[in-house]
Design a protein around this motif. Structure first.
Motif, PDB file in Angstrom:
ATOM      1  N   THR A   1      -1.712   1.218   2.919  1.00 32.62           N
ATOM      2  CA  THR A   1      -2.864   1.642   2.135  1.00 32.62           C
ATOM      3  C   THR A   1      -2.960   3.160   2.236  1.00 32.62           C
ATOM      4  O   THR A   1      -2.432   3.775   3.152  1.00 32.62           O
ATOM      5  CB  THR A   1      -4.169   1.012   2.649  1.00 32.62           C
ATOM      6  OG1 THR A   1      -4.295   1.268   4.057  1.00 32.62           O
ATOM      7  CG2 THR A   1      -4.177  -0.493   2.416  1.00 32.62           C
TER       8      THR A   1
ATOM      9  N   ILE B   1      -8.350   4.919   1.223  1.00 34.37           N
ATOM     10  CA  ILE B   1      -8.764   3.516   1.369  1.00 34.37           C
ATOM     11  C   ILE B   1      -9.016   3.201   2.837  1.00 34.37           C
ATOM     12  O   ILE B   1      -9.979   2.492   3.173  1.00 34.37           O
ATOM     13  CB  ILE B   1      -7.713   2.576   0.763  1.00 34.37           C
ATOM     14  CG1 ILE B   1      -7.780   2.636  -0.766  1.00 34.37           C
ATOM     15  CG2 ILE B   1      -7.932   1.136   1.242  1.00 34.37           C
ATOM     16  CD1 ILE B   1      -6.775   1.751  -1.465  1.00 34.37           C
TER      17      ILE B   1
ATOM     18  N   MET C   1     -10.119  -1.413  -4.164  1.00 36.72           N
ATOM     19  CA  MET C   1     -10.090  -2.207  -2.938  1.00 36.72           C
ATOM     20  C   MET C   1     -10.272  -3.694  -3.238  1.00 36.72           C
ATOM     21  O   MET C   1      -9.624  -4.548  -2.629  1.00 36.72           O
ATOM     22  CB  MET C   1     -11.168  -1.704  -1.979  1.00 36.72           C
ATOM     23  CG  MET C   1     -10.899  -0.296  -1.457  1.00 36.72           C
ATOM     24  SD  MET C   1     -12.366   0.481  -0.719  1.00 36.72           S
ATOM     25  CE  MET C   1     -12.664  -0.588   0.680  1.00 36.72           C
TER      26      MET C   1
END
Length: 217
Positions: free
Chosen positions: A4, A8, A49
């Motif tokens: 990620t 994030i 997300m």
């Protein structure tokens, strides 16, 4: 575990930390305030997300981590808190100086180096502020707690955690010997302050300072 972005990871860590010491889920507005970004930026990131299965969210409602999101959040939290512990234990930093350094380093350390740091430190379970360091398997040690500001006179216990939000508060408390692990007793104090007996000394804390300290229930 899928990679990620640092952005994030920061979002996931903030969502996790918000509910670590109190029960209310985080809203997009609170998340924006904590991260210091525009609400529109939060909206776009939350969509990303959610598309990755990291958060569950309904429009205008609070955010909750999915199992996958919690797993990833705990990995980032583990990195951050191990780095803070390492900086204090071996690099000469004071506990009020480590947060910003850890914010940078948590995204760049390799897993191998992090494991070496963990081993060298003796597998610590709490960072310098008393926050639990998740294990490599994602396990987190917990125990019943309450805010010092909510404790009644006569309550005796141990300081579990002190918020790292305000470095000035950390410095002042450290100067007074009030740190995680110390045994305390709450006493009466005038003017809305919170009395605290620790190590044979009595201190009177302002309510906003007492609201940054967690003790055993």
């Amino acid at each position: 575990m899928p990679a990620t972005s640092p952005a994030i990871e920061d979002y996931l860590k903030t969502v996790y930390a918000h509910t670590e010491w109190q029960p209310d889920p985080i809203t997009p507005k609170v998340l924006a305030d904590k991260l210091g970004v525009a609400p529109s930026s939060v909206t776009e990131m939350v969509k990303k997300m959610a598309a990755q299965g990291l958060v569950a969210h309904v429009p205008y409602g609070p955010l909750r981590l999915t199992d996958a999101g919690r797993e990833r959040a705990l990995a980032v939290v583990r990195r951050h808190r191990l780095i803070e512990t390492w900086l204090v234990a071996e690099m000469g930093y004071e506990w009020h100086e480590v947060h910003d350094e850890a914010e940078v380093l948590e995204h760049s350390l390799s897993d191998r180096l992090l494991e070496a740091i963990d081993l060298r430190l003796g597998r610590p379970t709490r960072d310098p502020h008393g926050d639990a360091i998740p294990s490599a398997a994602g396990e987190v040690a917990t125990e019943p707690f309450l805010l010092l500001s909510d404790a009644e006179p006569g309550h005796a216990g141990r300081v579990i955690r002190i918020s790292d939000r305000d470095p000035e508060v950390l410095r002042a408390l450290a100067d007074g010997g009030i740190v995680p692990g110390i045994e305390i007793e709450v006493t009466d104090a005038p003017g809305g302050r919170i009395g605290l007996r620790a190590a044979g000394e009595v201190a009177e804390l302002e309510p906003e300072v007492a609201a940054a300290i967690w003790v055993t229930a």
